[in-house]
Design a protein around this motif. Structure first.
Motif, PDB file in Angstrom:
ATOM      1  N   LEU A 150     -16.778 -14.755  13.029  1.00 30.36           N
ATOM      2  CA  LEU A 150     -16.237 -13.344  13.216  1.00 30.36           C
ATOM      3  C   LEU A 150     -15.072 -13.383  12.564  1.00 30.36           C
ATOM      4  CD1 LEU A 150     -17.616 -12.052  16.499  1.00 30.36           C
ATOM      5  CD2 LEU A 150     -18.829 -11.976  14.068  1.00 30.36           C
ATOM      6  N   LEU A 151     -14.773 -12.838  11.364  1.00 32.45           N
ATOM      7  CA  LEU A 151     -13.310 -12.723  10.662  1.00 32.45           C
ATOM      8  C   LEU A 151     -12.864 -11.359  10.734  1.00 32.45           C
ATOM      9  CD1 LEU A 151     -14.010 -15.145   7.806  1.00 32.45           C
ATOM     10  CD2 LEU A 151     -13.007 -15.646   9.877  1.00 32.45           C
ATOM     11  N   ARG A 152     -11.701 -11.122  10.868  1.00 35.03           N
ATOM     12  CA  ARG A 152     -11.245  -9.646  10.737  1.00 35.03           C
ATOM     13  C   ARG A 152     -11.078  -9.203   9.508  1.00 35.03           C
ATOM     14  NH1 ARG A 152      -5.232  -8.657  12.898  1.00 35.03           N
ATOM     15  NH2 ARG A 152      -4.826  -9.718  11.127  1.00 35.03           N
ATOM     16  N   PRO A 153     -11.455  -8.258   8.936  1.00 36.29           N
ATOM     17  CA  PRO A 153     -11.428  -7.659   7.364  1.00 36.29           C
ATOM     18  C   PRO A 153      -9.938  -7.498   7.123  1.00 36.29           C
ATOM     19  CG  PRO A 153     -12.361  -5.778   8.996  1.00 36.29           C
ATOM     20  CD  PRO A 153     -12.104  -6.971   9.754  1.00 36.29           C
ATOM     21  N   THR A 154      -9.645  -8.052   6.057  1.00 36.30           N
ATOM     22  CA  THR A 154      -8.372  -7.977   5.294  1.00 36.30           C
ATOM     23  C   THR A 154      -8.280  -7.028   4.196  1.00 36.30           C
ATOM     24  OG1 THR A 154      -8.898  -9.685   3.689  1.00 36.30           O
ATOM     25  CG2 THR A 154      -7.918 -10.432   5.738  1.00 36.30           C
ATOM     26  N   SER A 155      -9.325  -6.191   3.921  1.00 35.73           N
ATOM     27  CA  SER A 155      -9.490  -5.323   2.709  1.00 35.73           C
ATOM     28  C   SER A 155      -8.872  -4.007   3.484  1.00 35.73           C
ATOM     29  CB  SER A 155     -10.717  -5.047   2.458  1.00 35.73           C
ATOM     30  OG  SER A 155     -11.698  -4.685   3.345  1.00 35.73           O
ATOM     31  N   PRO A 156      -8.010  -3.247   2.634  1.00 35.58           N
ATOM     32  CA  PRO A 156      -7.275  -1.802   3.212  1.00 35.58           C
ATOM     33  C   PRO A 156      -8.542  -0.835   3.617  1.00 35.58           C
ATOM     34  CG  PRO A 156      -7.198  -2.249   0.784  1.00 35.58           C
ATOM     35  CD  PRO A 156      -7.873  -3.492   1.275  1.00 35.58           C
ATOM     36  N   ASP A 157      -8.188  -0.191   4.492  1.00 33.94           N
ATOM     37  CA  ASP A 157      -8.962   1.217   4.671  1.00 33.94           C
ATOM     38  C   ASP A 157      -9.214   1.806   3.726  1.00 33.94           C
ATOM     39  OD1 ASP A 157     -10.418   2.758   6.241  1.00 33.94           O
ATOM     40  OD2 ASP A 157      -8.666   3.320   7.607  1.00 33.94           O
ATOM     41  N   PRO A 158     -10.686   2.170   3.425  1.00 28.79           N
ATOM     42  CA  PRO A 158     -10.803   2.705   2.389  1.00 28.79           C
ATOM     43  C   PRO A 158     -10.834   4.268   2.558  1.00 28.79           C
ATOM     44  CG  PRO A 158     -13.162   2.104   3.437  1.00 28.79           C
ATOM     45  CD  PRO A 158     -11.754   1.376   3.988  1.00 28.79           C
ATOM     46  N   ASN A 159     -10.718   4.569   4.026  1.00 29.52           N
ATOM     47  CA  ASN A 159     -10.467   6.213   4.290  1.00 29.52           C
ATOM     48  C   ASN A 159      -9.024   6.543   4.082  1.00 29.52           C
ATOM     49  OD1 ASN A 159     -13.318   6.322   5.052  1.00 29.52           O
ATOM     50  ND2 ASN A 159     -12.827   5.618   7.051  1.00 29.52           N
ATOM     51  N   ARG A 160      -8.365   5.613   3.927  1.00 25.77           N
ATOM     52  CA  ARG A 160      -6.725   6.053   3.740  1.00 25.77           C
ATOM     53  C   ARG A 160      -6.232   5.610   2.257  1.00 25.77           C
ATOM     54  NH1 ARG A 160      -2.872   4.241   8.220  1.00 25.77           N
ATOM     55  NH2 ARG A 160      -3.990   5.379   9.232  1.00 25.77           N
ATOM     56  N   ALA A 214      -3.305   5.296  -0.965  1.00 29.54           N
ATOM     57  CA  ALA A 214      -1.979   5.006  -0.732  1.00 29.54           C
ATOM     58  C   ALA A 214      -0.822   5.867  -0.336  1.00 29.54           C
ATOM     59  CB  ALA A 214      -1.510   4.381  -2.069  1.00 29.54           C
ATOM     60  N   ARG A 215      -1.121   7.236  -0.661  1.00 26.56           N
ATOM     61  CA  ARG A 215      -0.296   8.402  -0.340  1.00 26.56           C
ATOM     62  C   ARG A 215      -0.046   8.561   0.997  1.00 26.56           C
ATOM     63  NH1 ARG A 215      -0.654  14.662  -2.261  1.00 26.56           N
ATOM     64  NH2 ARG A 215       1.259  15.118  -1.444  1.00 26.56           N
ATOM     65  N   SER A 216      -1.611   8.537   1.770  1.00 22.11           N
ATOM     66  CA  SER A 216      -1.402   8.770   3.060  1.00 22.11           C
ATOM     67  C   SER A 216      -0.696   7.649   3.841  1.00 22.11           C
ATOM     68  CB  SER A 216      -2.919   8.912   3.552  1.00 22.11           C
ATOM     69  OG  SER A 216      -3.587   9.935   2.965  1.00 22.11           O
ATOM     70  N   LYS A 217      -0.972   6.196   3.452  1.00 28.06           N
ATOM     71  CA  LYS A 217      -0.377   5.307   3.957  1.00 28.06           C
ATOM     72  C   LYS A 217       1.087   5.156   4.082  1.00 28.06           C
ATOM     73  CE  LYS A 217      -0.589   0.063   3.980  1.00 28.06           C
ATOM     74  NZ  LYS A 217      -0.984  -1.202   3.152  1.00 28.06           N
ATOM     75  N   ARG A 218       1.525   5.797   2.978  1.00 28.34           N
ATOM     76  CA  ARG A 218       3.076   5.836   2.725  1.00 28.34           C
ATOM     77  C   ARG A 218       3.594   7.126   3.809  1.00 28.34           C
ATOM     78  NH1 ARG A 218       2.309   5.333  -2.824  1.00 28.34           N
ATOM     79  NH2 ARG A 218       2.279   7.449  -3.295  1.00 28.34           N
ATOM     80  N   GLN A 219       2.913   7.974   3.903  1.00 24.69           N
ATOM     81  CA  GLN A 219       3.326   9.258   4.827  1.00 24.69           C
ATOM     82  C   GLN A 219       3.460   8.501   6.269  1.00 24.69           C
ATOM     83  OE1 GLN A 219       0.768  12.450   4.074  1.00 24.69           O
ATOM     84  NE2 GLN A 219       1.889  12.993   2.171  1.00 24.69           N
ATOM     85  N   TYR A 220       2.271   7.805   6.465  1.00 32.81           N
ATOM     86  CA  TYR A 220       2.431   7.428   7.896  1.00 32.81           C
ATOM     87  C   TYR A 220       3.467   6.373   8.141  1.00 32.81           C
ATOM     88  CZ  TYR A 220       0.364   4.784  12.033  1.00 32.81           C
ATOM     89  OH  TYR A 220       0.177   4.148  13.314  1.00 32.81           O
ATOM     90  N   GLU A 221       3.911   5.600   7.440  1.00 32.40           N
ATOM     91  CA  GLU A 221       4.768   4.641   7.616  1.00 32.40           C
ATOM     92  C   GLU A 221       6.216   5.250   7.673  1.00 32.40           C
ATOM     93  OE1 GLU A 221       4.461   1.744   4.249  1.00 32.40           O
ATOM     94  OE2 GLU A 221       2.925   0.725   5.032  1.00 32.40           O
TER      95      GLU A 221
END
Length: 252
Positions: free
Chosen positions: A43-53, A55-62
């Motif tokens: 079992l590996l943790r996925p390293t790909s970004p969340d498809p539901n978020r 880049a703009r939402s990610k910057r706002q969250y940060e």
């Protein structure tokens, strides 16, 4: 057909298989290796970004998390108990240790006690232990004029003053000599009085009756109570919200 010997040779070189053969037979070791080691999913943790978020939402969250951390860092921290003692926050300054300052507080406290004991309307003229006991135990004594009647320390007997601070283990009183005294509650009996009416009202009522009858009229004697400080070893807010039950006290 040629790939099977290569796979067999690969299994023979595996470290886990060598360890299993040291504890089990060859067939048992091969079976455990194939079922528990070789075919076990990793079992590996996925390293790909969340498809539901995006880049703009990610910057706002940060930005939101960064602003939240800054607000939290700028918020002043509450003082510790040691810092409060060092700053003398709860200490009464020398200029405020005057008996005359707390006399109005004592009059307010007398009115407060008459109200909780049911004497303010004038209908009730006596109190008993069953009805007044729980009320006295849960009452606030800031402003009470108390006198030490019994104590293990003989030098404290006879001290009298207005309570200016009611802590868990002590009564801090200001005497008529403008002195601040700290009286421990343990093994100490305090006495206080609750008048039936205010002193000014009693004087006015006596003057009116004296004018009609032509003689001096004396008011009713105040109620006198004695409390054992050992039973009051709690803060005033804690006593107000606590339910007390009758029980035998070995010190009585």
């Amino acid at each position: 057909m040629a790939s099977q010997p290569a796979a067999k040779d690969q299994n023979q070189d595996h470290v886990a298989l060598d360890l299993l053969k040291s504890a089990h037979s060859s067939d048992t070791a091969n079976t455990i290796f194939n079922e528990r080691v070789k075919l076990r999913p990793l079992l590996l943790r996925p390293t790909s970004p969340d498809p539901n978020r995006d880049a703009r939402s990610k910057r706002q969250y940060e930005r939101h998390q960064k602003a939240k951390a800054q607000r939290k860092s700028k918020k002043p921290k509450p003082l510790s108990a040691k810092q409060k003692r060092a700053l003398c926050i709860y200490d009464i300054p020398q200029s405020q240790q005057k008996y005359a300052i707390y006399e109005p507080l004592h009059r307010m406290w007398c009115e407060y006690m008459r109200e909780i004991l049911g004497l303010s309307d004038g209908r009730r003229t006596y109190v008993d232990a069953l009805s007044a006991g729980p009320l006295l135990v849960s009452a606030d004594y800031h402003g009470a004029l108390v006198e030490v009647t019994r104590s293990r320390c003989v030098s404290r007997v006879g001290l009298k003053g207005i309570v200016v601070k009611d802590t868990k283990f002590t009564f801090e009183i200001v005497t008529r000599k403008d002195e601040l005294k700290v009286m421990p509650k343990e093994h100490t009996v305090f006495r206080f009085e609750v008048p039936f009416e205010d002193e000014q009202q009693r004087i006015e009522a006596g003057a009116e009756v004296a004018g009609v009858q032509g003689e001096d009229v004396k008011g009713r004697r105040p109620l006198v109570f004695e409390i054992h400080g050992s039973q009051f070893e709690s803060r005033a807010p804690d006593r107000a919200n606590k339910k007390f039950r009758l029980h035998l006290d070995p010190d009585l």
